[in-house]
Enzyme design. Structure first.
Site, PDB file in Angstrom:
ATOM      1  N   HIS A 272       0.881  -1.192   0.000  1.00  0.00           N
ATOM      2  CA  HIS A 272       0.000   0.000   0.000  1.00  0.00           C
ATOM      3  C   HIS A 272       0.907   1.227   0.000  1.00  0.00           C
ATOM      4  O   HIS A 272       1.756   1.386  -0.878  1.00  0.00           O
ATOM      5  CB  HIS A 272      -0.938  -0.108   1.209  1.00  0.00           C
ATOM      6  CG  HIS A 272      -2.063   0.872   1.262  1.00  0.00           C
ATOM      7  ND1 HIS A 272      -2.457   1.632   0.195  1.00  0.00           N
ATOM      8  CD2 HIS A 272      -2.891   1.240   2.307  1.00  0.00           C
ATOM      9  CE1 HIS A 272      -3.477   2.411   0.554  1.00  0.00           C
ATOM     10  NE2 HIS A 272      -3.753   2.197   1.826  1.00  0.00           N
ATOM     11  N   HIS A 313      -1.453  -2.417  -9.783  1.00  0.00           N
ATOM     12  CA  HIS A 313      -2.464  -1.819  -8.911  1.00  0.00           C
ATOM     13  C   HIS A 313      -3.698  -2.710  -8.910  1.00  0.00           C
ATOM     14  O   HIS A 313      -4.047  -3.280  -9.926  1.00  0.00           O
ATOM     15  CB  HIS A 313      -2.845  -0.405  -9.399  1.00  0.00           C
ATOM     16  CG  HIS A 313      -3.542   0.401  -8.346  1.00  0.00           C
ATOM     17  ND1 HIS A 313      -4.883   0.307  -8.109  1.00  0.00           N
ATOM     18  CD2 HIS A 313      -3.049   1.294  -7.459  1.00  0.00           C
ATOM     19  CE1 HIS A 313      -5.199   1.108  -7.111  1.00  0.00           C
ATOM     20  NE2 HIS A 313      -4.113   1.712  -6.695  1.00  0.00           N
ATOM     21  N   ASP A 370       3.043   5.580  -6.829  1.00  0.00           N
ATOM     22  CA  ASP A 370       4.175   5.560  -5.915  1.00  0.00           C
ATOM     23  C   ASP A 370       5.507   5.317  -6.586  1.00  0.00           C
ATOM     24  O   ASP A 370       6.552   5.506  -5.966  1.00  0.00           O
ATOM     25  CB  ASP A 370       3.924   4.539  -4.798  1.00  0.00           C
ATOM     26  CG  ASP A 370       2.925   5.109  -3.818  1.00  0.00           C
ATOM     27  OD1 ASP A 370       2.945   6.339  -3.653  1.00  0.00           O
ATOM     28  OD2 ASP A 370       2.133   4.351  -3.250  1.00  0.00           O
TER      29      ASP A 370
HETATM   30  N1  ACO Z   1       6.040  -7.103 -10.025  1.00  0.00           N
HETATM   31  C1  ACO Z   1       5.973  -8.338 -10.600  1.00  0.00           C
HETATM   32  N2  ACO Z   1       4.850  -9.061 -10.722  1.00  0.00           N
HETATM   33  C2  ACO Z   1       3.719  -8.521 -10.227  1.00  0.00           C
HETATM   34  C3  ACO Z   1       3.686  -7.240  -9.637  1.00  0.00           C
HETATM   35  C4  ACO Z   1       4.906  -6.534  -9.536  1.00  0.00           C
HETATM   36  N3  ACO Z   1       4.932  -5.310  -8.952  1.00  0.00           N
HETATM   37  N4  ACO Z   1       2.425  -6.936  -9.236  1.00  0.00           N
HETATM   38  C5  ACO Z   1       1.677  -7.996  -9.575  1.00  0.00           C
HETATM   39  N5  ACO Z   1       2.453  -8.950 -10.187  1.00  0.00           N
HETATM   40  C6  ACO Z   1       1.964 -10.232 -10.744  1.00  0.00           C
HETATM   41  C7  ACO Z   1       1.629 -11.194  -9.632  1.00  0.00           C
HETATM   42  O1  ACO Z   1       2.739 -12.000  -9.276  1.00  0.00           O
HETATM   43  C8  ACO Z   1       0.500 -11.969 -10.254  1.00  0.00           C
HETATM   44  O2  ACO Z   1       1.074 -12.932 -11.133  1.00  0.00           O
HETATM   45  P1  ACO Z   1       0.300 -14.357 -11.394  1.00  0.00           P
HETATM   46  O3  ACO Z   1      -0.936 -13.997 -12.146  1.00  0.00           O
HETATM   47  O4  ACO Z   1       1.302 -15.128 -12.193  1.00  0.00           O
HETATM   48  O5  ACO Z   1       0.024 -14.930 -10.039  1.00  0.00           O
HETATM   49  C9  ACO Z   1      -0.238 -10.954 -11.104  1.00  0.00           C
HETATM   50  O6  ACO Z   1       0.750  -9.951 -11.421  1.00  0.00           O
HETATM   51  C10 ACO Z   1      -1.411 -10.289 -10.409  1.00  0.00           C
HETATM   52  O7  ACO Z   1      -0.937  -9.746  -9.167  1.00  0.00           O
HETATM   53  P2  ACO Z   1      -1.792  -9.673  -7.827  1.00  0.00           P
HETATM   54  O8  ACO Z   1      -0.871  -9.566  -6.652  1.00  0.00           O
HETATM   55  O9  ACO Z   1      -2.785 -10.787  -7.816  1.00  0.00           O
HETATM   56  O10 ACO Z   1      -2.564  -8.320  -8.039  1.00  0.00           O
HETATM   57  P3  ACO Z   1      -3.254  -7.501  -6.908  1.00  0.00           P
HETATM   58  O11 ACO Z   1      -4.262  -6.668  -7.579  1.00  0.00           O
HETATM   59  O12 ACO Z   1      -3.718  -8.378  -5.799  1.00  0.00           O
HETATM   60  O13 ACO Z   1      -2.058  -6.630  -6.272  1.00  0.00           O
HETATM   61  C11 ACO Z   1      -0.521  -4.889  -5.897  1.00  0.00           C
HETATM   62  C12 ACO Z   1      -1.829  -5.308  -6.569  1.00  0.00           C
HETATM   63  C13 ACO Z   1      -0.533  -5.290  -4.393  1.00  0.00           C
HETATM   64  C14 ACO Z   1      -0.402  -3.371  -5.943  1.00  0.00           C
HETATM   65  C15 ACO Z   1       0.662  -5.581  -6.619  1.00  0.00           C
HETATM   66  O14 ACO Z   1       0.652  -5.226  -7.993  1.00  0.00           O
HETATM   67  C16 ACO Z   1       1.997  -5.230  -5.993  1.00  0.00           C
HETATM   68  O15 ACO Z   1       2.413  -5.888  -5.026  1.00  0.00           O
HETATM   69  N6  ACO Z   1       2.718  -4.195  -6.522  1.00  0.00           N
HETATM   70  C17 ACO Z   1       3.955  -3.759  -5.960  1.00  0.00           C
HETATM   71  C18 ACO Z   1       3.710  -2.909  -4.712  1.00  0.00           C
HETATM   72  C19 ACO Z   1       3.146  -1.535  -5.038  1.00  0.00           C
HETATM   73  O16 ACO Z   1       3.641  -0.850  -5.909  1.00  0.00           O
HETATM   74  N7  ACO Z   1       2.130  -1.116  -4.254  1.00  0.00           N
HETATM   75  C20 ACO Z   1       1.539   0.219  -4.380  1.00  0.00           C
HETATM   76  C21 ACO Z   1       0.134   0.151  -4.836  1.00  0.00           C
HETATM   77  S1  ACO Z   1      -0.469   1.797  -5.117  1.00  0.00           S
HETATM   78  C22 ACO Z   1      -0.951   2.373  -3.622  1.00  0.00           C
HETATM   79  O17 ACO Z   1      -1.205   1.682  -2.695  1.00  0.00           O
HETATM   80  C23 ACO Z   1      -1.037   3.811  -3.483  1.00  0.00           C
END
Ligand code: ACO
Length: 435
Positions: A272, A313, A370
């Site tokens: 987050h 996201h 971010d």
């Molecule tokens: N790098 C690499 N792979 C990723 C990333 C990433 N940043 N984000 C998602 N993926 C992949 C996952 O491994 C998953 O792969 P799969 O389908 O093979 O299992 C797929 O993409 C979907 O990801 P989820 O985690 O299921 O997506 P979700 O919507 O639950 O998560 C989140 C979103 C938490 C933001 C995620 O993309 C993440 O962890 N990003 C990095 C952290 C980040 O930047 N957070 C800030 C969010 S913005 C905010 O809060 C203001």
């Protein structure tokens, strides 16, 4: 979609029930399944709230597929262009943009409350010098509940509004104090003659307890503008994890300062608000442009927990409109500060490679707000461990708006999710000597 319904049929008993569809003013309608357990004896299973609306709200609208973000109906791009943060905070709390008199009064109301009680200021002395500013912020904001509990009536709208103004006013003071404690500098008192962001920068960067401006230093108006923009973009994001936390805690009737403290705690996580700090930590770990392909490969490897911080996201699956605004500002600020920090060059290289990579394209992983906010904060001279605190100052506007909305709705129930129990069935316990 008025009068439409969703028909649910139990394949075992053949029983079927229609559930009303509640019309949204924009975006997805919502099926009201509150009677499901009474009708069928089962719950819905939706960990992470992927398809569950936890409340009704009139504050913020997001269309993740089209990259739309509206505060009270106004597009974020227009608010970013025409308003400052305090106008936006007023909008979120009150539903309409202020006129000039309302804005002046609101500014005064907020800045009048910027000072913190001397006893609360002394709390900082209890923290070790290397305490994380988020840890200090959670504790000190939570401690406001010890100062403002007996005179607070959360059933009274006037009392609730005072509390919201107090939180908006005191957040920058607490945030700056957290920073100054961590670098061993004396506390700087807020100045009510300065604007919200200017006052914050003054409290952060004064070399002594005197103010920055009195020392003939100069707060660059471009930096004030950048901070206003960052705060506007972070001010609200409907039912995200931290806002939902504030609502959940608030739904119990808890002290509002404790609710906001819980929100700050939820924001801290790297999935987050902690992502902006995590982006800079990741950049330091990657080190230089030559290592980028190795780390991109790690991010794509499902057996490796490494993720590209600042990418992806839950809601935005094409682009994050806040990231689009910040991307151009990021490039402007880097040019202005003539920052030759190699981490900036590295960030731009990652952005370029990831945007062309099939894995990121297929999974719809784009830079989020971010990815850029941390880079801009760094260029403004804000230390990395303060990034999430900056986010918390801005998001306080959204948190208090949601808390006010929920508290003003007498029909809001206590938040209490159900579960799919997978533990042992009932069994008998025997005394330790018989086991
Ligand atoms: N790098 C690499 N792979 C990723 C990333 C990433 N940043 N984000 C998602 N993926 C992949 C996952 O491994 C998953 O792969 P799969 O389908 O093979 O299992 C797929 O993409 C979907 O990801 P989820 O985690 O299921 O997506 P979700 O919507 O639950 O998560 C989140 C979103 C938490 C933001 C995620 O993309 C993440 O962890 N990003 C990095 C952290 C980040 O930047 N957070 C800030 C969010 S913005 C905010 O809060 C203001």
């Amino acid at each position: 979609m008025a009068n439409e319904a969703l028909l649910i049929k139990h394949t075992g008993s053949g029983k079927q029930v229609e559930y009303p569809i509640l019309s949204a003013s924009m975006g997805a309608d919502t099926v009201d399944i509150r009677a499901l357990h009474k009708d069928f004896g089962c719950f819905t299973f939706d960990p992470g709230f992927i398809a569950t609306a936890s409340c009704k709200s009139k504050i913020t609208y997001i269309d993740g597929d089209n990259g739309t973000l509206l505060y009270r109906g106004y597009p974020i791009e227009q608010l970013a262009q025409h308003c400052d943060f305090i106008e936006v905070a007023y909008l979120l709390m009150n539903g309409e943009l202020p006129d000039a008199t309302q804005l002046r009064n609101f500014n005064e109301e907020i800045l009048d409350r910027a000072t913190i009680h001397e006893s609360l200021r002394k709390f900082f002395d209890g923290f070790h010098y290397d305490a994380h500013p988020m840890a200090m912020s959670i504790s000190v904001v939570g401690s406001l509940s010890a100062f403002y509990h007996s005179d607070l009536d959360i059933r009274d709208p006037v009392s609730r509004r005072v509390c919201a103004a107090r939180l908006l006013g005191k957040m920058p003071t607490i945030a700056a104090a957290s920073f100054r404690h961590s670098v061993g500098r004396p506390f700087v008192y807020p100045r009510i003659d300065l604007g919200y962001c200017e006052n914050f920068l003054n409290m952060m960067f004064s070399r002594s307890s005197q103010t920055y401006i009195d020392q003939n230093h100069y707060i660059d108006p471009e930096f004030v503008k950048a901070l206003n923009l960052l705060f506007i973009l972070h001010a609200d994001h409907e039912q995200n994890a931290s806002t939902s936390t504030v609502r959940l805690v608030g739904s119990t009737g808890a002290n509002p300062y404790a609710c906001i403290s819980a929100g700050i705690a939820a924001l801290w996580g790297p999935a987050h608000g902690g992502a902006n700090e995590a982006v800079l930590t990741m950049l330091s770990e990657i080190g230089n442009v030559d290592n980028v392909p190795k780390y991109i490969a790690r991010a794509k490897d499902s057996n490796d927990p490494f993720r590209l911080m600042g990418f992806g996201h839950r809601v935005y699956k094409h682009f994050d409109p806040r990231a689009t605004i910040l991307r151009s500002m990021c490039h402007d600020i880097l040019k202005k500060t003539r920052s030759n920090d190699p981490l900036f060059e590295l960030a731009l290289a990652i952005e370029e490679i990831a945007l062309k990579d099939d894995y990121f394209i297929e999974k719809k992983l784009y830079p989020n707000v971010d990815f850029y906010s941390g880079i801009i904060y760094k260029a403004l001279g804000i230390p990395v461990d303060m990034f999430t605190v900056m986010f918390a100052i801005a998001r306080t506007a959204g948190w208090v708006a949601h808390w006010l909305e929920m508290m003003g709705d007498a029909s809001s129930p206590i938040g209490r999710p159900r579960q799919l129990y997978l533990g042992p069935e009932q069994r008998d316990c025997v005394a330790i000597k018989d086991r």
